[in-house]
Design an enzyme around this catalytic site. Sequence first.
Site, PDB file in Angstrom:
ATOM      1  N   GLY A  42       5.233  50.103   6.049  1.00 17.11           N
ATOM      2  CA  GLY A  42       4.869  49.167   4.979  1.00 17.11           C
ATOM      3  C   GLY A  42       6.084  48.831   4.136  1.00 17.11           C
ATOM      4  O   GLY A  42       7.208  48.865   4.626  1.00 17.11           O
ATOM      5  N   SER A  47      10.464  53.793   7.502  1.00 18.72           N
ATOM      6  CA  SER A  47      11.001  52.498   7.919  1.00 18.72           C
ATOM      7  C   SER A  47       9.968  51.418   7.608  1.00 18.72           C
ATOM      8  O   SER A  47       8.891  51.701   7.103  1.00 18.72           O
ATOM      9  CB  SER A  47      11.296  52.510   9.414  1.00 18.72           C
ATOM     10  OG  SER A  47      10.077  52.457  10.127  1.00 18.72           O
ATOM     11  N   LYS A  48      10.326  50.202   7.962  1.00 12.53           N
ATOM     12  CA  LYS A  48       9.449  49.041   7.743  1.00 12.53           C
ATOM     13  C   LYS A  48       8.038  49.277   8.301  1.00 12.53           C
ATOM     14  O   LYS A  48       7.063  48.764   7.764  1.00 12.53           O
ATOM     15  CB  LYS A  48      10.060  47.808   8.431  1.00 12.53           C
ATOM     16  CG  LYS A  48      10.976  47.038   7.515  1.00 12.53           C
ATOM     17  CD  LYS A  48      10.222  45.838   6.920  1.00 12.53           C
ATOM     18  CE  LYS A  48      10.952  45.191   5.782  1.00 12.53           C
ATOM     19  NZ  LYS A  48      10.328  45.452   4.480  1.00 12.53           N
ATOM     20  N   ARG A  49       7.977  50.033   9.402  1.00 16.24           N
ATOM     21  CA  ARG A  49       6.678  50.312  10.022  1.00 16.24           C
ATOM     22  C   ARG A  49       5.682  50.904   9.026  1.00 16.24           C
ATOM     23  O   ARG A  49       4.486  50.760   9.143  1.00 16.24           O
ATOM     24  CB  ARG A  49       6.841  51.348  11.144  1.00 16.24           C
ATOM     25  CG  ARG A  49       7.169  50.813  12.481  1.00 16.24           C
ATOM     26  CD  ARG A  49       7.320  51.944  13.478  1.00 16.24           C
ATOM     27  NE  ARG A  49       8.324  52.918  13.046  1.00 16.24           N
ATOM     28  CZ  ARG A  49       8.089  54.206  12.874  1.00 16.24           C
ATOM     29  NH1 ARG A  49       6.891  54.706  13.075  1.00 16.24           N
ATOM     30  NH2 ARG A  49       9.058  55.033  12.497  1.00 16.24           N
TER      31      ARG A  49
END
Length: 492
Positions: A246, A242-244
């Site tokens: 990067g 996910s976005k977490r």
Amino acid sequence: MTDAPRVRFAPSPTGYLHVGGARTALFNWLYARGQGGTFVLRIEDTDRQRSSDEMTQAILDGMQWLGLEWDEGPYHQADGFDRHRADAERLLERGLAYRCFCTPEELQAKRDAAGDEYRYDRKCVALSPADVQRRLNDAERFTVRFLVPEGETEWDDAVHGRTSFQNSAIDDFIVLRSDATPIYNLAVVSDDIDMRITHVIRGDDHLSNTPRQILLYRALDAEVPIFAHLPMILGPDGKRLSKRHGATAVGEYAERGILPTALANFLALLGWNPGDDQEIMLIPELIARFSLERVNKKSAIFDPDKLDWMNAQHVIRMSGAELLPIIAPALIAEGLTTEQEVQDREGWFHSLMELLKPRAHGLGGFADQARAYLAPAVEYESAGVAKHWKDPAATAAGLQEVGRLLATVEPWEAEALEAALRKHAERSGVAFGKIVHPLRLALTGSTVSPGIHEVLAHMGPQLVHQRLRAAVAVLTEQKGAEMNIDTYPPTT
Ligand code: GLU
């Protein structure tokens, strides 16, 4: 089923083309290209609220950047609403679906009461034709529900093997909403039938949709395609990517200097392997080697460091002529050269790219290295000065001696330059490194560079002498302007 497969990538334009979607697109594309098949692009824009033209464009841009050109489409799922409705109508006519007049409030109350155990109680299956007609005449709102048959639904998944679901676990799912728009499962099946899709290759988050879709294929008298469900992609921490973790949108990798071929290579290995240790593969090789048989069931781990490494490997495999158009804008933006100069000295720039690529570690490492060959002056790395220029007077004398020697070398080519330096070391009884290290610092400002003879050859005599004069000036604490350039390099 015809011989040449027809596959599709069916993104919902509710976000950018992210790593997972790009991997799905790539696997479909590789399969189509490898099998002489057709790659169809279908934009699943039935969720009007969440879809946008901007996202559709971003997805198309991402695919084009990756080189995943489609053979048909982009089709828009929303253009098929009439066909989706007609298919729902066919299901009703055959008694394989029924109209459900239960209100959302009524259903919610039942759901609240049943909790996790909730299943639609089939209240509306029992309605008589006369009842249904009366409610239709009263313009009551209804949804269309698929009547799930008893039994088990099985298929041979190209990745997971034999897979089966008990139909009793499947609710009579809605296929048409009360506003007559189709639900995903109906729209997808209706489109895949219409587009004669033979292989559905998609993420395994769709595994649980598959039995519903197979039931719909059968109910619509259509041949069931082959399903291949690709393993999930996890971040390095083992959690769903996910976005977490990067950057996840393909466009961000483009901005970060990742080559499309490197990203394609990297994505190909997220869930697939060629059966040996080979990791670096260009597109033609990926096409030749890709097979659904070698797609893993196990989730794949997205390792950003590996992507960077792979990118550097792809950069190394590119020629100077391929690299220059990508790198030149950065050199110009840094003020190291001009468009005109790049044009005028194209051959020289090509070989400069070749020279620098092994130490560039990707596209970002060219400009810094190129400074030594293009900037009027270089800055000396302080650690290098402390190590290799310990005795300034002796170093200055040594550099001057090297300068005098180099002035005699003909032709100005790597081999002759190296031979001259080696001979000089031998004659003066000094270790070769003792000559090379101070010289490298003088020429490039750095302790790391390609082989010294190559550096010399690329710089050319004029720049080499300019750099040596500047270094001698710094070492003898004179300013460049005060140097008597007539005495250096001397004529003898
Ligand atoms: N539109 C669906 C998605 O973006 C894909 C549907 C499918 O591949 O069957 O997840």
